[in-house]
Structure formats: structure tokens, C-alpha cells
Design a protein around this motif. Sequence first.
Motif, mmCIF file in Angstrom:
data_model
loop_
_atom_site.group_PDB
_atom_site.id
_atom_site.type_symbol
_atom_site.label_atom_id
_atom_site.label_comp_id
_atom_site.label_asym_id
_atom_site.label_seq_id
_atom_site.Cartn_x
_atom_site.Cartn_y
_atom_site.Cartn_z
ATOM 1 N N PRO A 1 0.992 -1.297 0.130
ATOM 2 C CA PRO A 1 -0.044 -0.090 0.146
ATOM 3 C C PRO A 1 0.950 1.365 0.151
ATOM 4 O O PRO A 1 1.825 1.157 0.680
ATOM 5 C CB PRO A 1 -0.595 -0.168 1.338
ATOM 6 C CG PRO A 1 -0.705 -1.544 1.727
ATOM 7 C CD PRO A 1 0.596 -2.076 1.234
ATOM 8 N N LEU A 2 0.528 2.471 -0.713
ATOM 9 C CA LEU A 2 1.142 3.223 -0.746
ATOM 10 C C LEU A 2 0.935 4.443 0.572
ATOM 11 O O LEU A 2 -0.104 4.134 0.988
ATOM 12 C CB LEU A 2 0.785 4.331 -2.013
ATOM 13 C CG LEU A 2 0.980 4.017 -3.393
ATOM 14 C CD1 LEU A 2 0.393 4.950 -4.384
ATOM 15 C CD2 LEU A 2 2.473 4.015 -3.393
ATOM 16 N N LYS A 3 2.032 5.072 1.023
ATOM 17 C CA LYS A 3 1.980 5.791 2.027
ATOM 18 C C LYS A 3 1.393 7.141 1.773
ATOM 19 O O LYS A 3 0.615 7.743 2.340
ATOM 20 C CB LYS A 3 3.390 6.008 2.685
ATOM 21 C CG LYS A 3 4.001 5.022 2.941
ATOM 22 C CD LYS A 3 3.274 4.120 4.081
ATOM 23 C CE LYS A 3 4.247 2.739 4.677
ATOM 24 N NZ LYS A 3 4.711 1.726 3.284
ATOM 25 N N GLY A 4 1.685 7.575 0.451
ATOM 26 C CA GLY A 4 0.842 8.691 -0.136
ATOM 27 C C GLY A 4 -0.242 8.231 -0.921
ATOM 28 O O GLY A 4 -0.680 6.854 -0.726
ATOM 29 N N SER A 5 -0.608 9.077 -1.785
ATOM 30 C CA SER A 5 -1.632 8.450 -2.763
ATOM 31 C C SER A 5 -1.822 9.109 -4.071
ATOM 32 O O SER A 5 -0.877 10.055 -4.302
ATOM 33 C CB SER A 5 -3.145 9.147 -2.082
ATOM 34 O OG SER A 5 -3.189 10.556 -2.045
ATOM 35 N N GLU B 1 -3.918 10.351 -7.375
ATOM 36 C CA GLU B 1 -5.077 10.653 -8.204
ATOM 37 C C GLU B 1 -5.030 10.814 -9.553
ATOM 38 O O GLU B 1 -4.027 11.617 -9.905
ATOM 39 C CB GLU B 1 -5.789 12.027 -7.792
ATOM 40 C CG GLU B 1 -6.194 11.884 -6.064
ATOM 41 C CD GLU B 1 -6.847 13.283 -5.514
ATOM 42 O OE1 GLU B 1 -6.984 13.350 -4.326
ATOM 43 O OE2 GLU B 1 -6.975 14.082 -6.371
ATOM 44 N N TYR C 1 0.562 12.668 -7.642
ATOM 45 C CA TYR C 1 0.904 11.955 -6.594
ATOM 46 C C TYR C 1 0.890 13.216 -5.256
ATOM 47 O O TYR C 1 1.411 14.224 -5.338
ATOM 48 C CB TYR C 1 2.417 11.685 -6.722
ATOM 49 C CG TYR C 1 3.137 11.158 -5.291
ATOM 50 C CD1 TYR C 1 2.977 9.812 -4.954
ATOM 51 C CD2 TYR C 1 3.671 11.884 -4.294
ATOM 52 C CE1 TYR C 1 3.403 9.263 -3.777
ATOM 53 C CE2 TYR C 1 4.152 11.405 -3.234
ATOM 54 C CZ TYR C 1 4.070 10.101 -2.743
ATOM 55 O OH TYR C 1 4.499 9.712 -1.682
ATOM 56 N N LYS D 1 -3.030 14.262 3.203
ATOM 57 C CA LYS D 1 -4.603 14.049 3.897
ATOM 58 C C LYS D 1 -4.562 13.931 5.300
ATOM 59 O O LYS D 1 -5.833 13.931 5.711
ATOM 60 C CB LYS D 1 -5.099 12.850 3.248
ATOM 61 C CG LYS D 1 -5.351 12.730 1.683
ATOM 62 C CD LYS D 1 -5.825 11.449 1.248
ATOM 63 C CE LYS D 1 -5.979 11.605 -0.243
ATOM 64 N NZ LYS D 1 -6.549 10.161 -1.047
ATOM 65 N N PRO E 1 5.429 6.212 -7.971
ATOM 66 C CA PRO E 1 4.744 6.498 -6.492
ATOM 67 C C PRO E 1 5.429 5.468 -5.475
ATOM 68 O O PRO E 1 5.923 6.180 -4.295
ATOM 69 C CB PRO E 1 3.454 6.219 -6.683
ATOM 70 C CG PRO E 1 3.176 6.341 -8.056
ATOM 71 C CD PRO E 1 4.191 6.063 -8.806
ATOM 72 N N ASP F 1 7.434 7.444 -2.321
ATOM 73 C CA ASP F 1 6.890 7.044 -1.057
ATOM 74 C C ASP F 1 8.413 6.746 -0.001
ATOM 75 O O ASP F 1 8.574 6.934 0.921
ATOM 76 C CB ASP F 1 6.141 5.824 -0.982
ATOM 77 C CG ASP F 1 4.689 5.911 -0.914
ATOM 78 O OD1 ASP F 1 4.512 7.094 -0.988
ATOM 79 O OD2 ASP F 1 3.940 5.048 -0.703
#
Length: 346
Positions: free
Chosen positions: A25-29, A31, A56, A62, A96, A100
Motif C-alpha cells: 500500500p502507498l503511504k502517499g496517494s 489521483e 501524487y 491528507k 509513486p 514513498d
Amino acid sequence: MKKSRLTAFLFACLLAPAVTFAQSPLKGSVERIKVHGKSLEGNLEGNPTDPDVSVYLPPSYKKESKRRYPVVYLLHGFTDTDAQWYGFVKHWINFPLIADKVFTSGQAREMIIVTPNALTRSGGSYYSNSITAGNWEDFVSKELVAYVDQHYRTIAKAGSRGLAGHSMGGYGTIRIGERHPEVFSSIYLLSPCCLAPGNPRSAESIAKIEAVKTPEDIAKADFMTKAALAYAAAWSPNPKRPPFYTDAIVENGKVNPVAELKWNANMPLNSIDQYINNLKQMKGIAFDAGDRDQPIAANIKTLHELLDNYQISHTYEEYAGDHINKIGERIETKMLPFFSKHLIAK
């Protein structure tokens, strides 16, 4: 590197097998959005006027709702897409995951990274203004920046904006960066293509270009043939010559000298002296390439010598590698720390 070897290498890059990354899973995100480009409207190739854009957002974005961030606009290479670079499609890089790693380890301060999809009918926009391919320089430097500043928590000033890119994206970085220091304050070129004119085209390569008669033929063309078609769409457009809407690339079995003059005029080493005062305004300039990535490595050495002549501070490195095999490592250890150092984070 002889042209035949360069052609074979670039074609191999195009067909390189995808690298498998650990699916953690990404720590960032990330879109993936669409951004309308008024500057892309009416392009004769029929390229999208609402291109996809991958964004990114770093790990804290968030969680810290009042924090604002510097932004790096990262431009992909020829025949690539943002989807390939951002993990939506398996590719030789997964940006990404790299970001991360850098941000969670503290190697660099967090920032937002934005990559537009600049894939066109002929393989790439070269981030140039053209009635045929669309006004991509204007889209990136004006409309995309304005959209991101309006919709994300950015630090909306040049001192907090960077521009970077690989291959065609490296070309786009120097092209747009040297023209728009009021928008971007720091630039990083990863193996930038097309800085200077190349070797004369062989009879075989000319025949391959002549064999492309319809837009459908482009998909079957090899890498270097597509590149010639994209050069024409970006740099020698002609609204009166369907179906490609470019000046003739080949005439009487030779490259059209008028088209070639237009292409050469768009090679940055041929025009960079006109933008020296703009480059002097930059807070940071860096570029690198692998020693086996010719003629790119030779061209960035020339760029290094030219900037030295003008006493413009910059970072230049030729490392052991080719056109793609160290790019992820360079982004991790060089590019993102470079922007962390040079972009204003408050």
C-alpha cells in the motif's frame, strides 16, 4: 553510438519488459484526473483536449489539512504515458513507490508531483506548441499549473515549483523551463533527448517514413519512424497537408531540408543563447545521463560546457548506465533531493 545501434537500443527500450514491483500500500496517494486544455482545442491530430493527469500526494497531505506543498511537474518520455509512470499500467518504472520511499525515509521534504499524459497520435507532443499536436507548452506552463494551484494545497509561486522530465520529458523541461522562469524556478533533466541535431538518416529509415501513408500506419511503425512523425507534428506543422498536417518529411528520397531546418531550430542547444538571462534566474539547474546513452551523454556535456561559459551554476553528471536502467535510482537519490533543496517549502 552509431545510428543503427541507437535505433536498436531505443526500439529495445520501447519493448522492454515490465518490471514487477512489490504491491505494498502507498503511504502517499495518487489521483488520476482530467484537466481541460483550451490551448489544446482544435489540434489537427485530434488529440484529447482533456488529457489525463496523474497527481501524487505525499504521505502527510491528507493528514495535515492546512499544510501547503511545493510542486514538481514531472514530464514522461516518448511513447510513455502518465499511467505507466504512476503504476496504473506495469512499466519499467513505478514513480509513486519511489516517492514513498524517499519521503518516508526523510531523504527529501515532501512535495506534490504532477504528470500530464502527453501521448499523442504520433507518440508524443515534445511539449511544444503546434496547431497539429496542440499547444502543449502553453498547457503545461499555464493551464495545468493554474488548475493544480486551484485544486490542491500548493505553494503557488515560482520559487516552490520545479520542472523535471525523462527523455522527451527532459527535452520538454529545458524547452519550457528556459522560456518560463516566472513559473518554474528549478529544473532537472533526466537523459534529455533532442538537444541537438542527430546523424543523417539512412536510406532504410527514410523508406520506413515514406511507408507511413495513413494515421493507422503509425501504430505499426518502429520507434525512430514514430519519432520523425512526432517531430513533424510538433515542429513542422502544416494545416494544409492532411492526413498528418505536417510539412513533407521526405521529398525525392531525402529528408525535406525545410522540415529539417524547422526541427533543428527547435533543438535547445541551437537556441539556448537566447534564453541565458532566463536561465540565470533559476534557483537550481541539474541534468544527467548514462555514459552508454549516446548521443545524449555527449549533448549534456556540451550543455554543461555552455552553462560554464556563462558562469551559470548547475549540476551535471554522467554515470554508468543507459537510457532507462538507472532512472528510478536517479529520481530517488538525485532528483527528489535536488528539489527538496531548491524549492521553497513555506
